[in-house]
Design an enzyme around this catalytic site. Structure first.
Site, short mmCIF file in Angstrom:
data_model
loop_
_atom_site.label_atom_id
_atom_site.label_comp_id
_atom_site.label_asym_id
_atom_site.label_seq_id
_atom_site.Cartn_x
_atom_site.Cartn_y
_atom_site.Cartn_z
NE ARG A 48 40.54 72.50 27.09
CZ ARG A 48 41.22 71.62 26.39
NH1 ARG A 48 41.16 71.61 25.07
NH2 ARG A 48 41.95 70.71 26.99
N GLY A 86 37.71 63.89 35.42
CA GLY A 86 38.98 63.75 34.73
C GLY A 86 38.97 62.71 33.62
N GLY A 139 33.10 66.02 33.83
CA GLY A 139 32.68 67.27 33.21
C GLY A 139 32.94 67.18 31.71
CB CYS A 184 46.62 93.01 20.41
SG CYS A 184 45.74 93.91 19.13
C1 LIG Z 1 36.92 70.28 37.20
C2 LIG Z 1 36.41 69.29 38.17
C3 LIG Z 1 35.77 68.12 37.74
C4 LIG Z 1 35.60 67.76 36.28
O1 LIG Z 1 36.78 67.53 35.62
P1 LIG Z 1 36.73 66.99 34.10
O2 LIG Z 1 38.13 66.86 33.70
O3 LIG Z 1 36.00 68.00 33.30
O4 LIG Z 1 36.01 65.70 34.13
C5 LIG Z 1 35.27 67.26 38.70
N1 LIG Z 1 35.40 67.53 40.02
C6 LIG Z 1 36.01 68.64 40.47
C7 LIG Z 1 36.11 68.88 41.92
C8 LIG Z 1 36.53 69.55 39.57
O5 LIG Z 1 37.15 70.65 40.02
#
Ligand SMILES: *Cc1c(COP(=O)(O)O)cnc(C)c1O
Length: 448
Positions: free
Chosen positions: A330, A256, A293, A363
């Site tokens: 997104r 996150g 991520g 579309c």
């Molecule tokens: C999606 C996810 C992440 C990564 O989230 P980011 O916002 O991309 O850093 C980490 N752990 C779990 C369990 C996730 O589902």
């Protein structure tokens, strides 16, 4: 950190961090070389995803420096390209997987079981079958269960390996309600049940190794208080579990880590987040794990797309491009902002700036990347770059409207490599099994 110097020049320097000139906290869309990007479209067509593996390494290194004692697992679902997983694993990260498919790709990228964690969210039977099979060959992999049912279903399959419990701490943070998972009942076992559930799992012979929570994506510096509260709950829980069940190997606080999508947003102060995390978790006899991520890949990727239509509508100028919501979901899905740059207009010839609505070929009225954004007047044949597309870009691409997914190229040092070819229409239809006509190869569009 973005500093405004005395002469008014904005620069990505971070005083005190000697490394920052080579490894700025953010790479803006303007920092990419327009000519090089345009050449990639000339060679590989449009739309095209570009991922810079050197920038991925820089982002990983910055995390590693901020969290020197933590285990870092890259959340594969942000971008699962094989060559990327190999790069990240080589750089030292483990791989956090959200499905059997991601576990398969992580192992194929050379990660040993000990570096692979599978986070099971309402896992289909097929996923559990595949992961338990993989565990037989890779007994060090870890499965994170988010429901007591999942633990039962693992036991049914003979699994008694490394088990982590995903808890729902009842607190959420993030940039959009759809990704605020901590508060959503879907994810994890209520934290107050965790000690009982883990004690029971330990009795049943599971190797209880950790607790986990992920409260959602897009945590920004101004949400540090919420982060602190969440992490301190995890610290408390870790101590409760240690007392009642036994020592844990790790406490995983998820991912996150936010990135600045807007040009005027500051990058996340990673050192402040790391310090808040260390303070809030308190004394634990376990390793801290994090699962970034987006942070690892977002600014390492751009999406390139040709302008195919310029139309003066009543309300706005509509600029039609090859990429759409099937290429980068997104904006349509979350209303997300992505920076957009006209690479062709960068050639110095002055162009008027006009408000433009940039729209894809799908579309659906939601298939727009921006509405009335001020950009140099677009012309048919221009190449646009959409920034911060390395995370949740290709991974969310789909084939709606029978639109083949784009190609991906990677950059590394001076090299450009095609990492994944463009799909053909035939790729989209080849799985159909009930066809009355067998002379499909007469269609030149199918690539056959
Ligand atoms: C999606 C996810 C992440 C990564 O989230 P980011 O916002 O991309 O850093 C980490 N752990 C779990 C369990 C996730 O589902």
């Amino acid at each position: 950190m973005v500093n405004q110097s005395a002469d008014g020049v904005v620069s990505d320097t971070n005083s005190g961090d000697a490394d920052s000139n080579e490894n700025p906290a953010v790479r803006r869309l303007d920092d990419w070389n327009a000519e090089e990007l345009q050449a990639l479209v000339d060679d590989n067509g449009s739309p095209l995803y570009v991922l810079d593996l050197d920038r991925v390494r820089e982002n990983y290194r910055r995390l590693d420096q901020a969290f020197p004692d933590a285990e870092i697992l890259y959340a594969v679902k942000a971008n699962a390209l094989g060559t990327l997983l190999e790069t990240i694993h080589e750089a030292g990260a483990g791989l956090e997987c959200a499905s059997a498919g991601e576990v398969t790709r992580a192992l194929a990228a050379g990660a040993p079981g000990s570096a692979v964690r599978y986070t099971a969210v309402n896992p289909p039977a097929r996923d559990l079958d595949v992961v338990v099979d993989a565990w037989e060959d890779h007994p060090d992999l870890t499965i994170t269960a988010g429901a007591e049912d999942t633990i039962d279903r693992l036991a049914d399959r003979g699994y008694d390996g490394r088990l982590c419990l995903r808890v729902n701490p009842g607190i959420g943070a993030g940039h959009h309600e759809k990704v605020r998972t901590g508060a959503a009942a879907k994810f994890g076992v209520p934290a107050e049940r965790a000690v009982d559930v883990l004690a029971d799992a330990a009795d049943r012979g599971f190797d209880v190794v950790g607790i986990h929570a992920h409260v959602g994506s897009g945590v920004q510096s101004e949400q540090l208080d919420a982060h602190r509260e969440f992490v301190s709950r995890m610290g408390d829980l870790a101590r409760d579990v240690a007392d009642a069940v036994g020592d844990l190997e790790f406490v995983d606080v998820g991912g996150g880590f936010g990135v600045p999508y807007r040009e005027d947003e500051d990058p996340l102060d990673l050192d402040a987040v790391a310090e808040a995390t260390r303070d809030a978790i308190g004394d634990i006899d376990a390793t801290l794990s994090i699962e970034p991520g987006r942070y690892v890949v977002a600014d390492a990727g751009v999406l390139l797309t040709d302008v195919n239509t310029v139309k003066e509508a009543r309300e706005t100028t509509v600029v039609g491009v090859d990429a759409g919501m099937t290429t980068l979901a997104r904006p349509a899905m979350y209303g997300s902002y992505h920076p957009i740059r006209n690479l062709t207009a960068d050639d110095g010839a002055a162009r008027e700036t006009v408000p433009q609505t940039i729209a894809g070929p799908i579309c659906e009225s939601g298939d727009v990347f921006c509405t009335d954004r001020e950009l140099p007047a677009s012309e048919r044949g221009d190449v646009l770059a959409i920034g911060n597309a390395g995370a949740y870009g290709y991974e969310m691409a789909n084939q709606y409207n029978t639109r083949p997914r784009p190609a991906s190229v990677v950059l590394e040092g001076d090299e450009v490599r095609l990492a994944r070819r463009r799909e053909t229409i035939d790729d989209v239809t080849r799985l159909e099994t009930d066809r009355r006509r067998s002379d499909r190869d007469s269609n030149p569009e199918t690539g056959r």
